[in-house]
Design a protein around this motif. Structure first.
Motif, mmCIF file in Angstrom:
data_model
loop_
_atom_site.group_PDB
_atom_site.id
_atom_site.type_symbol
_atom_site.label_atom_id
_atom_site.label_comp_id
_atom_site.label_asym_id
_atom_site.label_seq_id
_atom_site.Cartn_x
_atom_site.Cartn_y
_atom_site.Cartn_z
ATOM 1 N N HIS A 189 -47.126 2.478 28.823
ATOM 2 C CA HIS A 189 -45.835 2.481 28.420
ATOM 3 C C HIS A 189 -46.378 0.438 28.797
ATOM 4 N N ARG A 190 -47.456 0.353 29.595
ATOM 5 C CA ARG A 190 -47.654 -0.375 29.845
ATOM 6 C C ARG A 190 -49.258 -0.909 29.745
ATOM 7 N N VAL A 191 -49.378 -2.248 29.564
ATOM 8 C CA VAL A 191 -51.128 -2.320 29.600
ATOM 9 C C VAL A 191 -51.344 -3.442 30.728
ATOM 10 N N ALA A 192 -52.751 -3.117 31.382
ATOM 11 C CA ALA A 192 -53.310 -4.329 32.279
ATOM 12 C C ALA A 192 -54.981 -4.331 31.740
ATOM 13 N N VAL A 193 -54.969 -6.260 31.397
ATOM 14 C CA VAL A 193 -56.156 -6.363 30.518
ATOM 15 C C VAL A 193 -56.819 -6.838 32.325
ATOM 16 N N MET A 194 -58.503 -6.155 32.171
ATOM 17 C CA MET A 194 -59.610 -6.808 33.530
ATOM 18 C C MET A 194 -60.351 -7.870 33.027
ATOM 19 N N TYR A 195 -60.700 -8.826 33.238
ATOM 20 C CA TYR A 195 -61.938 -9.563 33.402
ATOM 21 C C TYR A 195 -62.239 -9.783 34.658
ATOM 22 N N LEU A 196 -64.076 -9.209 34.663
ATOM 23 C CA LEU A 196 -64.880 -9.447 36.060
ATOM 24 C C LEU A 196 -63.552 -9.294 36.936
ATOM 25 N N GLY A 197 -63.663 -8.179 37.005
ATOM 26 C CA GLY A 197 -61.968 -7.573 38.593
ATOM 27 C C GLY A 197 -61.197 -8.406 38.568
ATOM 28 N N GLU A 198 -60.834 -9.207 37.683
ATOM 29 C CA GLU A 198 -59.286 -9.286 38.103
ATOM 30 C C GLU A 198 -58.249 -9.387 36.644
ATOM 31 N N VAL A 211 -49.807 -1.495 44.345
ATOM 32 C CA VAL A 211 -50.934 -1.933 45.296
ATOM 33 C C VAL A 211 -51.065 -3.623 45.011
ATOM 34 N N ARG A 212 -51.342 -4.684 46.545
ATOM 35 C CA ARG A 212 -50.699 -5.609 46.153
ATOM 36 C C ARG A 212 -52.831 -6.639 46.796
ATOM 37 N N ASN A 213 -52.604 -6.938 45.896
ATOM 38 C CA ASN A 213 -54.025 -7.817 46.076
ATOM 39 C C ASN A 213 -55.391 -7.156 47.046
ATOM 40 N N LEU A 214 -55.489 -6.292 46.504
ATOM 41 C CA LEU A 214 -56.967 -5.013 46.678
ATOM 42 C C LEU A 214 -58.039 -6.459 46.072
ATOM 43 N N THR A 215 -58.826 -6.473 47.110
ATOM 44 C CA THR A 215 -60.341 -6.407 46.603
ATOM 45 C C THR A 215 -61.576 -5.824 47.102
ATOM 46 N N THR A 216 -61.869 -5.231 46.393
ATOM 47 C CA THR A 216 -62.916 -4.303 46.580
ATOM 48 C C THR A 216 -64.615 -5.708 46.203
ATOM 49 N N ARG A 217 -65.693 -4.822 47.214
ATOM 50 C CA ARG A 217 -66.487 -5.557 46.908
ATOM 51 C C ARG A 217 -67.809 -5.018 47.245
ATOM 52 N N PHE A 218 -69.319 -5.208 46.623
ATOM 53 C CA PHE A 218 -69.793 -4.360 47.027
ATOM 54 C C PHE A 218 -71.385 -5.554 47.469
ATOM 55 N N ALA A 219 -71.818 -5.306 48.765
ATOM 56 C CA ALA A 219 -72.855 -5.674 49.191
ATOM 57 C C ALA A 219 -74.558 -5.770 48.032
ATOM 58 N N VAL A 220 -74.599 -6.797 48.063
ATOM 59 C CA VAL A 220 -76.354 -6.671 47.157
ATOM 60 C C VAL A 220 -77.524 -6.947 48.233
ATOM 61 N N GLY A 221 -78.647 -6.521 47.569
ATOM 62 C CA GLY A 221 -79.014 -6.945 48.588
ATOM 63 C C GLY A 221 -79.501 -6.478 50.229
ATOM 64 N N SER A 222 -80.340 -7.380 50.627
ATOM 65 C CA SER A 222 -80.372 -7.406 52.191
ATOM 66 C C SER A 222 -81.520 -8.255 52.783
ATOM 67 N N ASP A 223 -81.796 -8.826 53.460
ATOM 68 C CA ASP A 223 -82.212 -9.429 54.332
ATOM 69 C C ASP A 223 -82.626 -9.326 55.256
ATOM 70 N N GLU A 227 -60.500 -7.727 42.549
ATOM 71 C CA GLU A 227 -60.398 -9.491 43.157
ATOM 72 C C GLU A 227 -58.380 -9.533 43.438
ATOM 73 N N ASN A 228 -58.622 -9.214 44.198
ATOM 74 C CA ASN A 228 -57.544 -9.071 44.739
ATOM 75 C C ASN A 228 -56.588 -8.640 43.021
ATOM 76 N N LEU A 229 -55.699 -8.001 42.847
ATOM 77 C CA LEU A 229 -55.499 -7.036 41.915
ATOM 78 C C LEU A 229 -54.578 -6.552 42.401
ATOM 79 N N SER A 230 -53.314 -6.764 41.622
ATOM 80 C CA SER A 230 -52.336 -6.190 42.274
ATOM 81 C C SER A 230 -51.314 -5.356 40.665
ATOM 82 N N PHE A 231 -50.845 -4.774 41.278
ATOM 83 C CA PHE A 231 -49.772 -4.066 40.145
ATOM 84 C C PHE A 231 -48.607 -2.937 40.543
ATOM 85 N N ASP A 232 -47.593 -2.663 39.867
ATOM 86 C CA ASP A 232 -46.885 -1.312 40.566
ATOM 87 C C ASP A 232 -46.664 -0.389 39.302
#
Ligand code: ATP
Ligand code: ATP
Ligand code: MG
Ligand code: MG
Lengths: 289, 609, 480, 315
Positions: B526-535, B310-322, B335-340
């Motif tokens: 085997h390995r651990v990734a710690v996420m905080y607020l999308g990163e 995974v390289r620079n994965l970013t996923t966002r959800f729209a909130v509200g709409s005008d 936000e901008n996630l990369s790992f193998d």
């Protein structure tokens, strides 16, 4: 097996369970009996030793119930009992078939709208709103003209005008079921849309639809009467409960029995269908005990 | 103070409590002859696995069960009155007044239609003569007392505007409102994140010290028990199998079930010195003997091609709409996630609720459309796939969900559920598919005879096995296990983890193991990734992240895990009450550039600003 | 005093030249006076015209008008006003009166209070036409001002003037103080309320909401007669009930009934008209076999209402070479007609007719009938005071309402001749002759004649039922 | 909130357009020639032609539609073929009547449907549940015309309590207006009560098993308070949406009821217009009812948002 796993008793096979659950549900059983009773009457009408429902007798106009005419006679001297029995055919058919039509059209459309969302949903929803806002009478007369007058076309007309409610209802249910994990799971194992809709969404949106359907049966039976009045439903002199009631309304003062029997029959059948629907919903739901 | 209070009369004394429910065929007892006492100022824990009757016991005490469907017998003495023989109206005077209760689900236990202030105030209105303004003042005081920041502002907010932890504080404020003699807490922290759980436990302890009320604490988490309870009641399938001081239970449990329970509890830090993921020990139920199992020894070749990259994965959800349909902002869920991830490897994603773990998993499988980034999965470029390729890709990567109750279609039999993907992907047909399904069920330790049953006829652990069997049929190279064991009982959790590890060893499957349970993560990864607020704030080999956590957030996370050892109680650090942050950013927000420091062996830590 | 009258229907546009409904005419009886009126015996009597003469060649009709009549807006009625009105009826594009006045060549004012009609051909029925809407005189001032929208605020010269109308709810009139015959108007205000449901209409009368209702349902007549608080009045109408047979109107005429007069006769013979009257109308209607009721002076006594004769009917069928005949019959979907048709269906079945009934909504029935999309069609005619109005347009080759498209030059000649003379004896002879032919060819199977039954509160006095079914309010008093 | 309402109104516009196209096309499907229906016993071909010309009945379908639409956009709904009145004026006359009937009926429907629904849910499976069901369903299965006539015969003719039919504007005579509307709205309301009852019942059943109900009971609240405040408030939400939907059904039911009680509202107007092929009226009235229906939906939607804190705070 481990402790947690054995803690659940093994139940019998599922179909048998649905049936036994249904049988244990007393009100569902009552409902089934009522509907079954009238259904049987309708089926057996030709075999029962009753008067010809069309035979008129000038000497017995609007006779109150008596041994000769157990339920009385109608405005042109026909036996109401036998008309009730024959009328069950038309009325039950009108009730059931039109609801089936409404469901067969409305549920898939609602399913598609709710499942795909986006533009499909927008277009379908706008059309549904428009249909909901359209008076039944206009739709009915126009459809009648289009299809020609007959009982079966009346069912189509009633069915189509009941359809939008089913679209709405289904759509709403789908929107909530759609977010369940098992639907995402189905997508994740690579199932196509059709499979997901058919096997994952549909079975789980059915219960409220059954409830709506049983309510609609009542409206449909009565709607048949107003349509036969427009020349769309059961054609005179063949009987239906709705048209019998319709005629009876002109003799409410002089011959109340003409209205009481069909009225009571419609009432019973409606109750029957609703109880049956409740029972069916509970029995079909594997989660309910 | 507590030890010496043995002779004081108890607040609550339960004698031979038996509760039976009306079932299809007569009355079934689910709680049998349970007896225990709770003294003033004392905390008694009831532990046991799911379905052992803990909640029923507490509801029986409160007489909250439907009298038409439940029959309660025995005696429940509250300071001398037998609650079971009181008329309902008198019982209403006691509930919320002399005995208060908090429930497991903070999300659903508050009425969504009323402000929290009103819901707390209701107790006062019911049980005191205070006027409107006095009630409001008292509610404010209570909210401050349970450390809800900004109480004056938040008193008029609705439950959904509160995070889970804050809602639980509201529940506690509600329970404390009329200064009860006894507080019954039914799994009050189970649904919360570890950090929040720590805060709530601290709070209850503090409040108990201030008021001297008795607490009946229901939980299935031995770590929590060790931390909070003076005495412990162990329940097993409706029976109370053991009662005693918490120290004694932990040190020398008598009943084999208690020992089994304790053995199955994962302990953070128990993996120090272990190179490989380690299976949970197997416990023999009748004797309580514990048999250690071998570690998972399959090789992970980090030189080869990763199964997932995974390289620079970013996923966002729209909130509200005008009015024009433009969103007000976005949830920056990932936000901008990369790992193998390499074949045969388990990479765990940890972090608090809402930090984007699930979204990561779902993005990788294209169950939601990511904004940007690249995903290579078993040779597929996931983001470029069209219809049929996507379906083929889905054979390689699979997902197992958290909630075993909602992840299976309730209206399909287990046999159909397992056979379906096999049929749909044309792997086998008809009888063959059924045979395969039976085989798969056997692989996950279920009897093929269960094929015609519906999901609700299984326990949670069994359902999770079914879910696993289902995805195994496709021969996946990668399984995203999204909190797949979080909802399970300790013993079942151990079994399912062991199953996953068995499969990994045998089939070389790679897992993206999403969890917030640090102890389990330590055991299986085997390995651990710690996420905080999308990163990802820290990623690295398991022993590095747990043994040498660098990022402050990682440290906090590890520190918050309760330790199932009563002797180490009291080492808790005072934690500030805080709410989880929400990664919502206004339209046009540009994410800041991040850089990571490499600590060697692939241990990367985000530099804090 | 106020009189509240329940009508079966809502009136349409309140412009006599444009309107077409029966209930509309009831309202006009109070609102608009006509040149001439009918009496109880269907004789033509003066109203706005005091006397009239027809020239010997029948091509000129001279009328003298009443003096001192004013319209509700104060305009005086004079010859010019009448001329304006007849012209308007003949030329207004929306006018529905054109065919009624088709024989009029022109009309002129031949004096301040005298008008002269010049006819294209002698027309004995013209005077009778003038007893109805064609003869109603509107205020020319108002009509010129409002044009085709006259109906929104109609101004005539009748005993009552228009107050307000809320469509489908009520039409309110009040006494016109300057009416020439004001002394005979004893009611101050009339409210017409459309209440289509007969049961409800009667219920309103019973509960005192209404003072009078028209067209009491046959099944309720006995009840009204027995009710001590109510009285009733009735009169046999001018119209008839009949079944039209498609003789030559398009493809659907190609059926045994349409093609063979014997089969039609058989159908007619199989009907027991008196039983029909008893069963459906509880004896309140009249059995009939002609366009005129047996009570009418135009009734052909040589052709009495036949008794039912199933054997004769079967014999006729046998003669025509058929045993059973299947036929479709469309009819309006109201309950009484439906009941009637079911009775007929069962009667003719015994003679060998398999009738399938088709209840049709009225608007559809009309257009199907015009378009020839029917085999047999059941329809009513409200009737005209002059015999011509019940016959000519239905059975002459070019007749405007000849939906069966029956055409027999012999009949045409007889009916045209009857129209051209005003000698009653000669006319009667011609109509009898035509009637005999029609009774043989039978494009229209007459079934009977409806009776108008009015129900009213005991307190209402002075009301008389007329054969035209109108409610004339002169001399009517209300005791409450 | 305002944006939300604005959005909903924007969404309603295409619906109205669809409705108008649908009615227009359906009318064209109707058998029966409007001019023949108009002409009555008069069949003079020249008159018929003149009428056709006057009402543009010979124009192509699209032309007719566009002409009508153009009129509507400039506030001209045409005139009634039957009475010559402008359609807008007719609508103006009937609208208050229909609104009064609709709201009074809805009041009855809610009055019957909601308490029985709550009762049935709270007493699920007992005789009371059964009874509530039977009462509600009887309202559904007794045809309006039958109940209406029976009531007239009983209440007006026998007892003389209420006027048998007719209508009075509440601004002219409020008491009589109320009296005349009482029976019709009761009749109409009973028909809807069943649906409301069934849905209230199921919403209540759902809510009653929610965790927060247990919380409320654990606070020591009495069952009355638990049911009426905590449970009902939440069960109300789905019922609101349903109520708006029922307005559509109400208008359909109003046709017969208005006929029986001779109430000059939309129902009667539209029936007569359809039977007389009074196209301009049909068209105008349908458009107007559609607007009313959509408006009710909008109101329901707004209410839903207002009563649902989750949505209110999101706006
Ligand atoms: N209302 C009820 N009717 C019938 N059976 C019930 C009912 N409530 C609980 N039970 C049964 O009683 C048993 C004990 O349930 P209880 O909720 O007390 O378990 P628990 O120990 O609290 O488990 P968990 O940790 O999952 O909350 C279970 O087998 C459950 O199925
Ligand atoms: N479909 C969606 N629409 C909008 N926002 C979403 C959606 N799904 C998730 N989010 C938001 O994205 C963020 C990350 O959610 P996600 O489910 O990935 O968190 P998580 O780490 O899995 O949390 P948990 O431990 O609670 O499962 C959260 O703030 C969540 O509210
Ligand atoms: Mg529990
Ligand atoms: Mg998640």
């Amino acid at each position: 097996m481990t402790a947690a796993e054995t803690s659940l008793a093994l139940p019998a096979r599922s179909q048998a369970r649905v049936w036994s659950k249904f049988r244990r549900n007393r009100s569902a059983l009552v409902g089934a009996c009522i509907v079954g009773f009238f259904g049987l009457l309708a089926l057996l009408a030709p075999l029962l030793p009753i008067a010809d429902p069309l035979a008129t007798s000038w000497s017995a106009i609007r006779k109150p119930p008596a041994p000769e005419y157990l339920m009385g006679s109608d405005e042109i001297g026909r036996d109401i009992l036998s008309r009730m029995i024959w009328g069950a055919q038309a009325s039950l058919l009108a009730g059931v078939i039109s609801v089936v039509i409404a469901m067969l059209t409305g549920v898939p459309i609602g399913l598609i709208a709710g499942y795909f969302g986006g533009w499909t949903d927008t277009v379908i929803s706008r059309f549904t709103d428009a249909l909901l806002a359209m008076p039944f009478l206009i739709m009915a007369i126009a459809l009648a003209a289009f299809l020609g007058p007959s009982l079966s076309n009346a069912m189509i007309a009633i069915g189509l005008s009941a359809m939008p409610v089913f679209i709405r209802l289904t759509r709403g249910q789908v929107l909530s079921v759609k977010t369940e994990d098992y639907v995402e799971g189905a997508r994740a194992v690579g199932l196509g849309h059709l499979d997901i809709m058919r096997r994952y969404i549909l079975p789980n949106v059915v219960p409220p639809i059954i409830v709506q359907a049983t309510l609609t049966v009542a409206t449909a039976i009565i709607a048949e009467a107003s349509l036969s009045f427009l020349g769309l439903g059961q054609q005179a002199p063949a009987p239906s409960w709705g048209s019998m009631l319709n005629v009876a309304k002109n003799f409410l003062g002089q011959a109340p029995w003409m209205a009481i029997w069909p009225g009571a029959a419609i009432f019973l059948v409606v109750i029957g269908f609703n109880l049956l629907g409740d029972g069916l919903r509970d029995a079909l739901d594997p989660r309910e005990h | 103070m507590r030890r010496g209070a043995d002779m004081t009369p108890s607040v609550l004394s339960v004698e031979n409590l038996t509760t039976a429910f009306q079932t299809g065929d007569g009355w079934g007892e689910v709680v049998r002859n349970v007896s225990f006492t709770v003294k003033p100022g004392e905390t008694v824990a009831i532990v046991g696995e799911s379905g052992s009757g803990k909640s029923v016991t507490s509801l029986s005490i409160m007489r909250l069960l439907d009298p038409k469907r439940a029959r309660v017998s025995g005696r429940v003495m509250l300071e001398g009155t037998d609650l079971l023989s009181l008329p309902e109206s008198a019982m209403q005077q006691i509930r919320g007044n002399r005995v208060a209760m908090i429930f497991q689900e903070p999300m659903t236990s508050l009425n969504p239609a009323f402000t929290v202030g009103r819901q707390i105030g209701e107790v006062l209105a019911r049980h005191t003569d205070l006027g409107k303004s006095q009630i409001r003042a008292e509610v404010l005081r209570l909210m401050e007392r349970v450390r809800i920041p900004n109480a004056a502002r938040r008193i008029d907010e609705y439950p959904h505007q509160f995070s889970g932890g804050m809602r639980q504080r509201v529940m506690i404020a509600m329970a404390l409102a009329s200064r009860p003699r006894l507080l019954i807490a039914d799994e009050p922290t189970t649904a919360l994140d570890v950090t929040i759980q720590g805060q709530i436990l601290d709070l209850i302890k503090e409040l108990q010290q201030e008021t001297g009320m008795a607490v009946l604490f229901i939980t299935h988490d031995m770590g929590v028990v060790a931390e909070i309870a003076d005495r412990t009641v162990v329940m097993y399938r409706g029976d109370c199998v053991e009662t005693g001081s918490t120290e004694r239970i932990f040190a020398q449990a008598e009943h084999p079930y208690t020992r089994a329970l304790l053995a199955a509890v994962p302990r953070l830090g128990s993996m120090v010195g272990q190179d490989h993921p380690l299976r949970f020990p197997r416990v023999e139920m009748d004797s309580g003997r514990v048999n250690a199992l071998p570690p998972v020894l399959n090789p992970v070749d980090r030189q080869g091609t990763p199964v997932l990259s995974v390289r620079n994965l970013t996923t966002r959800f729209a909130v509200g709409s005008d009015l024009l349909g433009r969103p007000h902002g976005h949830v920056h869920a990932v936000e901008n996630l990369s790992f193998d991830l390499w074949p045969g490897e388990t990479l765990s994603l940890v972090g608090e609720s809402g930090c984007g773990k699930s979204t990561t998993g779902r993005s990788i499988l294209r169950l939601i459309e990511p904004q940007s980034g690249a995903i290579q999965l078993d040779g597929f470029d996931v983001r470029d796939l069209g219809g049929s390729d996507l379906r083929r890709m889905r054979r390689s990567a699979q997902m197992i969900f958290q909630d075993p109750f909602s992840s299976l279609n309730p209206r399909m039999t287990v046999g159909q559920t397992v056979a379906e993907p096999i049929l749909k992907h044309g792997i086998a047909k008809g009888h063959q598919a059924r045979a395969m399904a039976a085989d798969l069920l056997a692989q996950v330790g279920l009897s093929p005879a269960m094929m015609d049953r519906y999901p609700h006829e299984f326990s949670g652990g069994q359902r999770q096995r079914v879910a696993i069997a289902r995805v195994l049929g496709l021969g996946p190279k990668l399984i995203v296990a999204d909190e797949s064991v979080s909802a399970l009982d300790v013993s079942v959790k151990a079994q399912v983890c062991n199953l996953l590890m068995d499969l990994q060893e045998r089939l070389g499957i790679a897992y993206l193991f999403i969890s917030h349970d640090m102890a389990v993560v330590e055991r299986v990864s085997h390995r651990v990734a710690v996420m905080y607020l999308g990163e990802i704030v820290e990623i690295g080999p398991r022993e590095a992240v747990f043994g040498n956590p660098q990022h402050p957030y990682t440290q906090k996370l590890i520190a918050a895990v309760p330790i199932p050892d009563p002797s180490r109680r009291g080492l808790r650090r005072a934690m500030a009450a805080e709410e989880l942050k929400n990664p919502i950013r206004p339209r046009g927000y540009v994410a800041p550039r991040r850089d990571w420091q490499d600590l060697g062996r692939g241990h990367l830590v985000m530099n804090t600003a | 005093s106020e009189l509240r009258i329940g009508l079966q229907d809502d009136a349409d546009v309140l412009d006599p030249h444009q309107s077409r409904t029966f209930v509309g005419r009831i309202v006009y009886t109070g609102l608009c006076d006509k040149l001439v009126d009918l009496d109880k015996d269907v004789k033509i009597v003066p109203q706005l015209a005091t006397d009239w003469t027809t020239s010997d060649d029948g091509l000129k009709l001279v009328m003298n008008l009443r003096d001192g009549v004013v319209f509700h807006d104060g305009t005086p009625l004079d010859a010019e006003a009448v001329v304006y009105n007849i012209d308007r009826a003949m030329t207004l594009p929306e006018s529905r009166r054109k065919s009624e006045l088709s024989s009029v060549e022109k009309i002129e004012a031949t004096g301040p209070l005298q008008v002269t009609f010049t006819l294209k051909a002698p027309d004995a029925s013209l005077l009778a036409q003038l007893t109805d809407r064609a003869g109603m005189i509107l205020s020319p001032t108002a009509a010129k001002a409002s044009g085709a929208d006259f109906g929104a605020n109609p101004i005539c010269s009748g005993p009552f003037k228009f107050v307000e109308r809320i469509s489908q709810d009520r039409i309110v009139l009040e006494k016109f103080a300057d009416y020439y015959d004001a002394d005979r108007v004893k009611i101050d205000r009339v409210v017409y309320l459309p209440i289509p449901d007969t049961t409800v209409r009667l219920a309103n009368l019973r509960s005192g909401e209404l003072d009078m209702i028209e067209r009491v349902a046959a099944s309720d007549v006995a009840g009204v007669r027995e009710d001590a608080n109510l009285t009733s009045q009735e009169s046999v109408g001018l119209g008839y009930m009949a079944i039209y047979v498609n003789i030559k109107n398009g493809d659907r005429a190609a059926n045994p009934v349409g093609q063979d007069a014997r089969i039609r006769q058989a159908f007619s013979l199989a009907i027991d008209r008196e039983a029909l009257n008893q069963v459906v109308f509880e004896g309140t209607a009249r059995a009939g076999n002609q366009p005129f009721a047996p009570t009418s002076p135009w009734f052909n006594a040589a052709l009495p209402v036949p008794a039912r004769d199933v054997e004769a009917a079967k014999a006729l069928l046998a003669e025509a070479g058929v045993e059973r005949v299947s036929i479709e019959l469309q009819h309006a979907n109201n309950p009484v007609v439906t009941q009637m048709m079911q009775v007929i269906q069962s009667m003719v079945a015994e003679a060998g007719f398999d009738v399938s009934l088709q209840a049709t909504e009225f608007a559809t029935l009309l257009s199907e009938q015009t378009a020839g999309n029917f085999q047999m069609s059941r329809s009513d005619w409200s009737g005209r005071p002059d015999p011509d109005g019940n016959l000519h347009q239905f059975v002459t080759c070019e007749g405007g309402i000849n939906d069966p498209k029956y055409c027999n030059p012999e009949v045409d000649t007889l009916l045209n001749e009857a129209r051209a003379t005003s000698d009653v004896a000669i006319r009667k002879q011609k109509y009898d002759a035509a009637g005999a032919i029609l009774n043989r060819d039978m494009p229209i199977i007459y079934l009977g004649h409806q009776t108008y039954v009015f129900g009213m509160d005991k307190g209402i006095e002075g009301f008389q039922a007329y054969p035209d079914g109108m409610i004339r309010l002169k001399d009517v008093t209300d005791a409450d | 909130m305002l944006i939300h309402i604005a959005k909903r109104i924007l969404v309603a516009l295409p619906t109205l357009l669809i409705v108008s196209v649908l009615v227009f096309s359906l009318q064209k499907l109707l058998p029966g020639d409007p001019v023949l229906a108009l002409a009555g016993e008069e069949r003079d071909p020249a008159t018929l032609a003149a009428l056709r010309e006057k009402y543009h009945l010979n124009d192509p379908f699209l032309m007719q539609y566009l002409r009508w639409l153009g009129g509507v956009l400039t506030g001209d709904f045409g005139v009634s073929l039957r009475t010559g009145q402008p359609v807008l004026e007719l609508i103006g006359q009937k609208l208050p009547v229909t609104i009064q009937l609709a709201f009074m009926s809805m009041f009855f429907a809610l009055l019957i449907g909601i308490p029985t629904g709550i009762l049935a849910a709270v007493k699920k499976g007992t005789v009371l549940d059964w009874l509530a069901n039977v009462i509600a369903l009887s309202g559904l299965s007794i045809p309006n015309f039958w109940l209406g006539i029976m009531l007239i015969l009983l209440v007006s003719v026998q007892l003389g309590w209420l006027p048998a039919s007719g209508y009075e504007s509440p601004f002219v005579d409020p008491l009589r207006s109320f009296q005349t509307m009482l029976m019709p709205s009761f009749v109409l309301g009973t028909g809807l009560a069943a649906t409301l009852m069934r849905h209230t019942r199921s919403a209540m059943l759902g809510v009653l098993s929610a965790d927060y109900i247990r919380t409320a009971r654990a606070k020591g609240l009495g069952s009355r308070e638990v049911i009426m405040t905590h449970a009902f408030r939440n069960a109300l939400l789905p019922v609101i949406t349903l109520t708006a939907l029922l307005f559509g059904e109400l208008l359909a039911g109003a046709v017969l009821t208005e006929q029986i009680f001779t109430i000059p509202g939309f129902g009667k107007l539209i029936v007569d217009a359809v039977f007389n092929r009074d196209y301009a009226v049909v068209q105008g009235v349908v458009l107007c009812t559609a607007m009313g229906f959509l408006l009710m939906n909008l109101v329901a939607d707004v209410l839903y948002v207002l009563l649902n804190p989750r949505m209110r705070t999101a706006l």
